[in-house]
Design a protein around this motif. Structure first.
Motif, PDB file in Angstrom:
ATOM      1  N   MET A  97       1.665   3.502 -17.392  1.00 32.07           N
ATOM      2  CA  MET A  97       2.646   2.575 -16.848  1.00 32.07           C
ATOM      3  C   MET A  97       3.860   3.331 -16.314  1.00 32.07           C
ATOM      4  N   ASP A  98       4.246   4.389 -16.993  1.00 28.15           N
ATOM      5  CA  ASP A  98       5.413   5.160 -16.572  1.00 28.15           C
ATOM      6  C   ASP A  98       5.234   5.718 -15.160  1.00 28.15           C
ATOM      7  N   CYS A  99       4.034   6.168 -14.851  1.00 22.75           N
ATOM      8  CA  CYS A  99       3.744   6.726 -13.524  1.00 22.75           C
ATOM      9  C   CYS A  99       3.960   5.679 -12.443  1.00 22.75           C
ATOM     10  N   VAL A 100       3.466   4.477 -12.666  1.00 25.05           N
ATOM     11  CA  VAL A 100       3.612   3.389 -11.692  1.00 25.05           C
ATOM     12  C   VAL A 100       5.081   3.039 -11.506  1.00 25.05           C
ATOM     13  N   LEU A 101       5.799   2.864 -12.598  1.00 24.97           N
ATOM     14  CA  LEU A 101       7.208   2.481 -12.510  1.00 24.97           C
ATOM     15  C   LEU A 101       8.054   3.570 -11.869  1.00 24.97           C
ATOM     16  N   LYS A 102       7.712   4.827 -12.143  1.00 28.64           N
ATOM     17  CA  LYS A 102       8.445   5.933 -11.531  1.00 28.64           C
ATOM     18  C   LYS A 102       8.223   5.948 -10.021  1.00 28.64           C
ATOM     19  N   LYS A 103       6.979   5.827  -9.591  1.00 34.72           N
ATOM     20  CA  LYS A 103       6.667   5.801  -8.159  1.00 34.72           C
ATOM     21  C   LYS A 103       7.332   4.594  -7.485  1.00 34.72           C
ATOM     22  N   ALA A 104       7.327   3.461  -8.167  1.00 34.65           N
ATOM     23  CA  ALA A 104       7.895   2.233  -7.603  1.00 34.65           C
ATOM     24  C   ALA A 104       9.404   2.322  -7.419  1.00 34.65           C
ATOM     25  N   SER A 105      10.054   3.149  -8.217  1.00 31.51           N
ATOM     26  CA  SER A 105      11.516   3.235  -8.151  1.00 31.51           C
ATOM     27  C   SER A 105      12.016   4.274  -7.149  1.00 31.51           C
ATOM     28  N   GLN A 106      11.117   5.041  -6.550  1.00 30.58           N
ATOM     29  CA  GLN A 106      11.530   6.131  -5.674  1.00 30.58           C
ATOM     30  C   GLN A 106      11.704   5.739  -4.209  1.00 30.58           C
ATOM     31  N   HIS A 107      11.335   4.516  -3.857  1.00 31.22           N
ATOM     32  CA  HIS A 107      11.455   4.034  -2.473  1.00 31.22           C
ATOM     33  C   HIS A 107      11.862   2.572  -2.489  1.00 31.22           C
ATOM     34  N   ALA A 108      12.457   2.126  -1.400  1.00 30.67           N
ATOM     35  CA  ALA A 108      12.918   0.736  -1.329  1.00 30.67           C
ATOM     36  C   ALA A 108      11.757  -0.248  -1.439  1.00 30.67           C
ATOM     37  N   VAL A 109      10.641   0.069  -0.779  1.00 27.70           N
ATOM     38  CA  VAL A 109       9.457  -0.787  -0.850  1.00 27.70           C
ATOM     39  C   VAL A 109       8.250   0.096  -1.141  1.00 27.70           C
ATOM     40  N   VAL A 110       7.510  -0.277  -2.181  1.00 23.29           N
ATOM     41  CA  VAL A 110       6.306   0.448  -2.568  1.00 23.29           C
ATOM     42  C   VAL A 110       5.164  -0.552  -2.680  1.00 23.29           C
ATOM     43  N   ILE A 111       4.040  -0.178  -2.079  1.00 21.56           N
ATOM     44  CA  ILE A 111       2.853  -1.015  -2.157  1.00 21.56           C
ATOM     45  C   ILE A 111       1.724  -0.189  -2.754  1.00 21.56           C
ATOM     46  N   PHE A 112       1.162  -0.684  -3.844  1.00 18.42           N
ATOM     47  CA  PHE A 112      -0.041  -0.101  -4.406  1.00 18.42           C
ATOM     48  C   PHE A 112      -1.195  -0.872  -3.794  1.00 18.42           C
ATOM     49  N   SER A 113      -2.123  -0.137  -3.206  1.00 16.50           N
ATOM     50  CA  SER A 113      -3.135  -0.725  -2.354  1.00 16.50           C
ATOM     51  C   SER A 113      -4.496  -0.099  -2.617  1.00 16.50           C
ATOM     52  N   ASN A 114      -5.481  -0.652  -1.947  1.00 13.02           N
ATOM     53  CA  ASN A 114      -6.823  -0.095  -1.919  1.00 13.02           C
ATOM     54  C   ASN A 114      -7.212  -0.066  -0.448  1.00 13.02           C
ATOM     55  N   SER A 115      -7.637   1.074   0.045  1.00 18.30           N
ATOM     56  CA  SER A 115      -7.858   1.232   1.482  1.00 18.30           C
ATOM     57  C   SER A 115      -8.918   0.301   2.054  1.00 18.30           C
ATOM     58  N   SER A 116      -9.804  -0.230   1.234  1.00 14.83           N
ATOM     59  CA  SER A 116     -10.850  -1.122   1.736  1.00 14.83           C
ATOM     60  C   SER A 116     -10.546  -2.604   1.494  1.00 14.83           C
ATOM     61  N   CYS A 117      -9.371  -2.916   0.994  1.00 13.04           N
ATOM     62  CA  CYS A 117      -8.999  -4.299   0.659  1.00 13.04           C
ATOM     63  C   CYS A 117      -8.343  -4.985   1.862  1.00 13.04           C
ATOM     64  N   CYS A 118      -8.929  -6.094   2.302  1.00 11.36           N
ATOM     65  CA  CYS A 118      -8.385  -6.787   3.478  1.00 11.36           C
ATOM     66  C   CYS A 118      -7.015  -7.407   3.200  1.00 11.36           C
ATOM     67  N   MET A 119      -6.776  -7.911   1.993  1.00 12.86           N
ATOM     68  CA  MET A 119      -5.461  -8.480   1.674  1.00 12.86           C
ATOM     69  C   MET A 119      -4.399  -7.386   1.628  1.00 12.86           C
ATOM     70  N   CYS A 120      -4.777  -6.212   1.143  1.00  8.42           N
ATOM     71  CA  CYS A 120      -3.845  -5.079   1.137  1.00  8.42           C
ATOM     72  C   CYS A 120      -3.472  -4.725   2.572  1.00  8.42           C
ATOM     73  N   HIS A 121      -4.455  -4.685   3.437  1.00 10.99           N
ATOM     74  CA  HIS A 121      -4.198  -4.376   4.848  1.00 10.99           C
ATOM     75  C   HIS A 121      -3.247  -5.406   5.448  1.00 10.99           C
ATOM     76  N   ALA A 122      -3.477  -6.679   5.161  1.00 11.34           N
ATOM     77  CA  ALA A 122      -2.632  -7.744   5.702  1.00 11.34           C
ATOM     78  C   ALA A 122      -1.191  -7.626   5.204  1.00 11.34           C
ATOM     79  N   ILE A 123      -1.007  -7.313   3.932  1.00  9.79           N
ATOM     80  CA  ILE A 123       0.342  -7.195   3.371  1.00  9.79           C
ATOM     81  C   ILE A 123       1.053  -5.978   3.946  1.00  9.79           C
TER      82      ILE A 123
END
Length: 107
Positions: free
Chosen positions: A1-27
């Motif tokens: 969890m610490d890794c996710v929260l650290k990455k999320a706090s380093q930029h104004a907007v962070v998106i965790f995605s999956n390259s083959s996910c159509c909803m991720c692409h849309a967002i």
């Protein structure tokens, strides 16, 4: 969890995605169209992706875990939440407050 929260706090907007996910692409596309350049972590292409995905499932309490959007270091939600915020006008304000979107002179 610490890794996710650290990455999320380093930029104004962070998106965790999956390259083959159509909803991720849309967002991701939605943010680009708003003039935002989010930091994107493709979990299926990251060596720690499986661990981060498990953390996101615990954080959200649901599956699928992506897309998971953080604005200003805070977890906002997945696709449904982002679309709701876009429709009701709150997303633009959140992006401005996080410094991801500069206020336009006409605003």
């Amino acid at each position: 969890m610490d890794c996710v929260l650290k990455k999320a706090s380093q930029h104004a907007v962070v998106i965790f995605s999956n390259s083959s996910c159509c909803m991720c692409h849309a967002i991701k596309r939605l943010f680009y169209e708003q003039g935002v350049n989010p930091m994107i972590y493709e979990l299926d292409e990251d060596t720690n992706g499986r661990e981060m995905e498990c953390s996101l499932v615990r954080l959200q309490g649901c599956n699928p875990s992506v897309p998971a959007v953080f604005i200003g270091g805070k977890f906002v939600g997945s696709a449904n939440t982002i679309l709701t915020l876009l429709i009701n006008g709150s997303l633009k304000t959140m992006l401005k407050d996080a410094g991801a979107l500069l206020a336009l002179i006409s605003d």
